[in-house]
Design a protein around this motif. Sequence first.
Motif, mmCIF file in Angstrom:
data_model
loop_
_atom_site.group_PDB
_atom_site.id
_atom_site.type_symbol
_atom_site.label_atom_id
_atom_site.label_comp_id
_atom_site.label_asym_id
_atom_site.label_seq_id
_atom_site.Cartn_x
_atom_site.Cartn_y
_atom_site.Cartn_z
ATOM 1 N N LYS A 1 0.845 -1.205 0.000
ATOM 2 C CA LYS A 1 0.000 0.000 0.000
ATOM 3 C C LYS A 1 0.878 1.252 0.000
ATOM 4 O O LYS A 1 1.726 1.427 0.866
ATOM 5 N N ASN B 1 0.890 5.315 0.139
ATOM 6 C CA ASN B 1 -0.033 6.366 0.536
ATOM 7 C C ASN B 1 0.199 7.682 -0.184
ATOM 8 O O ASN B 1 -0.669 8.526 -0.237
ATOM 9 N N PHE C 1 8.240 13.089 -3.058
ATOM 10 C CA PHE C 1 8.601 12.072 -2.082
ATOM 11 C C PHE C 1 8.724 10.673 -2.684
ATOM 12 O O PHE C 1 8.990 9.717 -1.969
ATOM 13 N N ALA D 1 12.031 8.900 -1.918
ATOM 14 C CA ALA D 1 12.204 8.600 -0.494
ATOM 15 C C ALA D 1 11.303 7.447 -0.079
ATOM 16 O O ALA D 1 11.734 6.528 0.625
ATOM 17 N N GLU D 2 10.059 7.485 -0.539
ATOM 18 C CA GLU D 2 9.114 6.438 -0.156
ATOM 19 C C GLU D 2 9.603 5.085 -0.672
ATOM 20 O O GLU D 2 9.591 4.082 0.024
ATOM 21 N N GLU E 1 12.580 3.843 1.334
ATOM 22 C CA GLU E 1 12.202 3.356 2.661
ATOM 23 C C GLU E 1 11.537 1.983 2.567
ATOM 24 O O GLU E 1 11.818 1.093 3.346
ATOM 25 N N ARG E 2 10.674 1.843 1.568
ATOM 26 C CA ARG E 2 10.002 0.539 1.388
ATOM 27 C C ARG E 2 11.019 -0.558 1.104
ATOM 28 O O ARG E 2 10.904 -1.665 1.618
ATOM 29 N N ARG F 1 -1.176 1.240 -8.572
ATOM 30 C CA ARG F 1 -2.522 1.395 -8.014
ATOM 31 C C ARG F 1 -2.713 2.826 -7.507
ATOM 32 O O ARG F 1 -3.761 3.440 -7.708
ATOM 33 N N LEU G 1 -5.488 5.471 -8.570
ATOM 34 C CA LEU G 1 -6.413 6.042 -7.586
ATOM 35 C C LEU G 1 -6.586 7.541 -7.816
ATOM 36 O O LEU G 1 -7.678 8.088 -7.676
ATOM 37 N N ARG G 2 -5.512 8.216 -8.154
ATOM 38 C CA ARG G 2 -5.624 9.657 -8.452
ATOM 39 C C ARG G 2 -6.551 9.847 -9.651
ATOM 40 O O ARG G 2 -7.373 10.759 -9.669
ATOM 41 N N LEU H 1 -10.176 -1.253 -10.274
ATOM 42 C CA LEU H 1 -10.826 -0.192 -9.512
ATOM 43 C C LEU H 1 -12.130 0.261 -10.150
ATOM 44 O O LEU H 1 -13.105 0.548 -9.452
#
Lengths: 425, 389, 424
Positions: free
Chosen positions: A320, A322, A328, A331-332, A335-336, A352, A356-357, A391
């Motif tokens: 998931k 966010n 970012f 960075a995200e 980190e993952r 995904r 979603l956007r 979706l």
Amino acid sequence: MRCVVGVDLGSTTTKAVILDETGRILGRGITNSRSNYDQAVGVARTEAFVAARFELLRREFEEAAVESELGKLLRAFRTEQTLHQLRRLGEIIVAEAAVHRLEEAREGLVGAVREIFQKIGEEEEEHFAMEDPPKRSAFFRDLAGSAYTRLAEEVSRRDGISFEQLLGLYDKTIIKVENEPLELSFMDHIGGALERVGRPPGIARAVERAVQAEMVEVSGVGTGYGRARLPFPKEQIRSEILCHGLGAHAMFPGTRTVLDIGGQDTKAIQVDDHGIVTGFQMNDRCAAGCGRYLGYIADEMNIGLHELGPLAETSKRAVKINSTCTVFAGAELRERLSLGEKREDILRGLHRAIILRAMSLLARSGGVSDEFTFTGGVANNPAAVRALRDLVGENYGEKKLNISPDSIYTGALGAALFAYRGAGL
Amino acid sequence: MISRAGIVDWALGIFEDLEFGAARAWLAEGPGRKACGYLPVYAPREVVHASGMLAVGIHGGGDRLEIIKGDAFYQSYICHLPRSVIELAQTGRLDFLSAMLFPSTCDVIRNLSGMWQVLYPDVYVRYLELPQVQDQATGGAFWEGELRLLLRELGRVSGRPADDASLAESIALYNTARGLIRELYRMRREAPWTVPTEELYLLMRAGEGVPVETFIEKARAYMSAVEAEPGQRKDRSRVIVVGAFCEQPPLGLIKTIERAGCYVVDDDFLLGNRFLDTDVSTDNDPVRALAGGFLRHAVSSSIMFEPDPEGKRNLMRQRVQAARADGVIFAAPSFCDPALLDRAMLRAGAEADGIPCIAFKYAENSAQFQQFREQAGTFADSMKLWGDS
Amino acid sequence: MATANKDRSMELQKQMIADHYKRLEAAPETGEPVVYTFVPGNLTELIRSFDALPLLPEINALQSGMRGKSGEFVVAAEKMGHSEDVCTYVKCDIGMAKSGNVGPTGTRLPKPDLLLLSYTGCYTFMKWFELLREEYKCPTVFLHVPYQGDGSLAPEHREYFVKQLKESVIPALEKVTGRKYDEERLRASLRLSAKSEDDLVAVLHSAKKKPSPIDAYFGAVYYVGPIFSAFRGTAEGSEYYRSLRAEVEERAAAGLGPVTPEGPLDDQKYRLVVEGPPNWTHFREFWKMFSDEKAVVVASTYTKVGGTYDFGFRHDPDDPLGTLADYCGGCYTNLNIPSRIDMLVKYIQEYEADGFLINSVKSCNSFSAGQLLMLREVEQRTGCPGAFIESDLVDPRYFSAANIRNRLESYLQMIDARRAERVR
């Protein structure tokens, strides 16, 4: 023959579509966008007219046997066209090398460049000599660039010539060549192409007729991000929204909702049964979730943009994500990865998140109605398509999802259709 | 006796349950029962309770909820909470609520009240205008009127209108709950290793989704468990976390702050549950008492006008002294007007008093804690150095 | 050049503003007390009845935006620790105060003798004056105006308001100015207000004509300027509205359109309704995008933030304090979302608009939170698709001309295509 032209000047590519008197597609052309907009439009149009003349040729012959002859002719044409561009590029680079600011390097550089271009030329001849040449980018800058870099590396390793200097020469000149007028048209190279295939009489006669066939451009409409800079009067300019709506309708007449995810923006469009736009929403000021975001991710992972989707497709479970904030993204991702998540699972989650956007834009524009057509560069990405299918299914129920292999031309096709309507053909 | 871990697990279960199972179970236990949701920060839950309804705190879905529909309602520059609340509602997770209260926390929550009126016409919606005027005769009378109106209308919704006696009973229950919360905060202040903030937070958060009676029981059990299993003291800096009164930080952020070497000894999390810092009298007219309690005993916060010109300047010093803290972490949700506009004043006051501060922003679904960990860790270390020198 | 065409009222207004700022600059010498207050829910008549001068920080901020000064002020405030997330009016004002407090017309602004915080539908107002109080260390009086959460101002809310006027606002003004409250003076002023309000409403209603003689957004922000700020209930304010009305009626009778910075807009192709404040840093460029396309705005909600006069409210000299409650309670910023939706629907229908556009500004949650639902509801109720664009009040970094033009053009072309479709 009278015809109309639609041009879509996008942020990364420029497209042109030509329609004949009956509104049928006669030819399509595409090139990379560049600082000189007129030039980009010129190249895309020229390419579309080349395709149109070949289409005229094709219409002369119904049988499949000739089809392969025509294919050969087209490859010969591409060889001529490419060699012509290579010669021009080579000349300029040699001229640059000859006046390099490091005098002692000049001689070596000139020799190396000559050798490189000699080899690229040979490789191009081989490429087009194949029955079914492998797929690659259609843009001259891409094919020349990758061949040049590869060969420059070889030569520099062998002769001890600076790779950086060789690359510097290329970077400096490619923009120059892209922005100067070049002879790329049907007329310029069909003679040479015909020679190459040995002038089979039937084909030669047909070419003769195709050359003589008059193509009168009676009207043109421009669209796209850079449409304000197109060489068209204001009344011949239409918004991308209208053109995308009409183009999608032409490709899939049942279309009621269109989603376009391009490099710079995302559009959700609702159309009526005539392809007329009844509502639309574009991404807000925040560009999160556009194609560009995937570009950042690909850079961060050091893989090609087109590899992202297939890699994500190998995932069994999505992580998931966010934030689709481009700032970012890196960075995200890091980190993952540091938490031990698998690359493919993160990628699946990222796809995904982007969709979603798009879902929120679709909702703002009035939802998803049957049929639903997905266009733009991201429509070629299988992981994005899957996320969208899931979706949309979850939120709007089963809808027919259309994706055309030619979806990149949707806007230009819509523009051409507006030109067609305007011309009253 | 229930163990500490048992209570924390129970609280975590309530916290993580985006279907509000505990509230739904309560509704199912008796015929005709109804529930009333409220948004942060302060809602008079006594009034809801007295009307026979279950008061349920709606704090969004945090990092546990994927936003699919909510983003269609909000621009990118609006905080995360309302889109998450809308997501909960649009996915049917709030369909058990017969009423919704939207306190005057900020313009976003205020406008959400109108959106609710449009989107869910069958739900009773009330925008709760808290009294910004502290004068008893003016502000008190106003708030008393608002409370009486709310009592009437919730009574109509529940079919069980409250009388003075039932309201007084509800007030007494919430006095007990507030007393326990004060006591837990005191315990943490005195010996923060015995009451980790992560656990305290989960307990408080669970209290937003269950009957107050259940909360009281669990809070008491937790206190006994703490006495039985006091925990290990560690060498950490004492901080207060300021600004997280509305949109809640992800649990991971709270854990990160403590694991980076800080003891949180005071905070604004779920501030509404202790917005009144003392018991409300139950002697005379209970509505008047509840209104008066708000006027006299509401804590200083970013959502209420500060009548004292020195108030903002002094607040951090007062709170730091009361909690014997070493420094302040300003943790505000992105795009939170009350917290961020206040921060400039509060921080200036703190710095003028030589109080070490750091500041960062989060969203309820923040997933990257690396930057928080680094900032909080460095902060904790530097405070120890200052303290030692 | 458009100057030749400039409205006389425009010149009059310019002079009024220049004079007012001069008077404000001289206030420390002349001893005229200065009261800072906000546009929505301003109590100009009451303030003036104490011979005090109102100063409106939002007006300074928007004027700074129009004059290209806001960018540096906003950055200055952010350097001082204000978040990039919050309202740029506030940051512009604080940045200006910290940069010498020279106002938009180049005159120095006086410090406030009183901060009159009328809290009308904008949370940020409260924080803004708390921040200014830190800066100026002056008395602050708070007037709590309840929001119309249920769509109307309840009688007990009106009572609460009047009580506050009597018990805190009037005593604070008496204390700061040294004058006694003079109800007769207030009545006289309210009488003038009501007259100006009649004139303003006639001007706003003129947009029902085709072509519209006014632009009810870009043009009307000038028209509402005096009545929203320091001049409601004053002699010069009345004169301004009398003159404006005559001018507009003349244009209407001649079948002419409004005068835009690019010249007259007589040939009007699109009639639009607009929700949300304008962007001030690129105001002319923004307006030009509309006038280039021959789009005229026939009604807007922003021009109701300082009063919803076109829905019938008039200041009532017979109930001087109660009428102030009705006024403050009814400002657009104080209306709930369903009322705002109703208003837009009404405008689209009554002004026979071809479309509506929401300009969503980053700074202002009071306006922006909920606008996407409003868009959807208004579309559903009118069958008229809306356009949605984003900008900011006075942060020049948040205005993307290419983006906005693209959306606006796409929208207008869609209206064209739909019209053509209907004809076919």
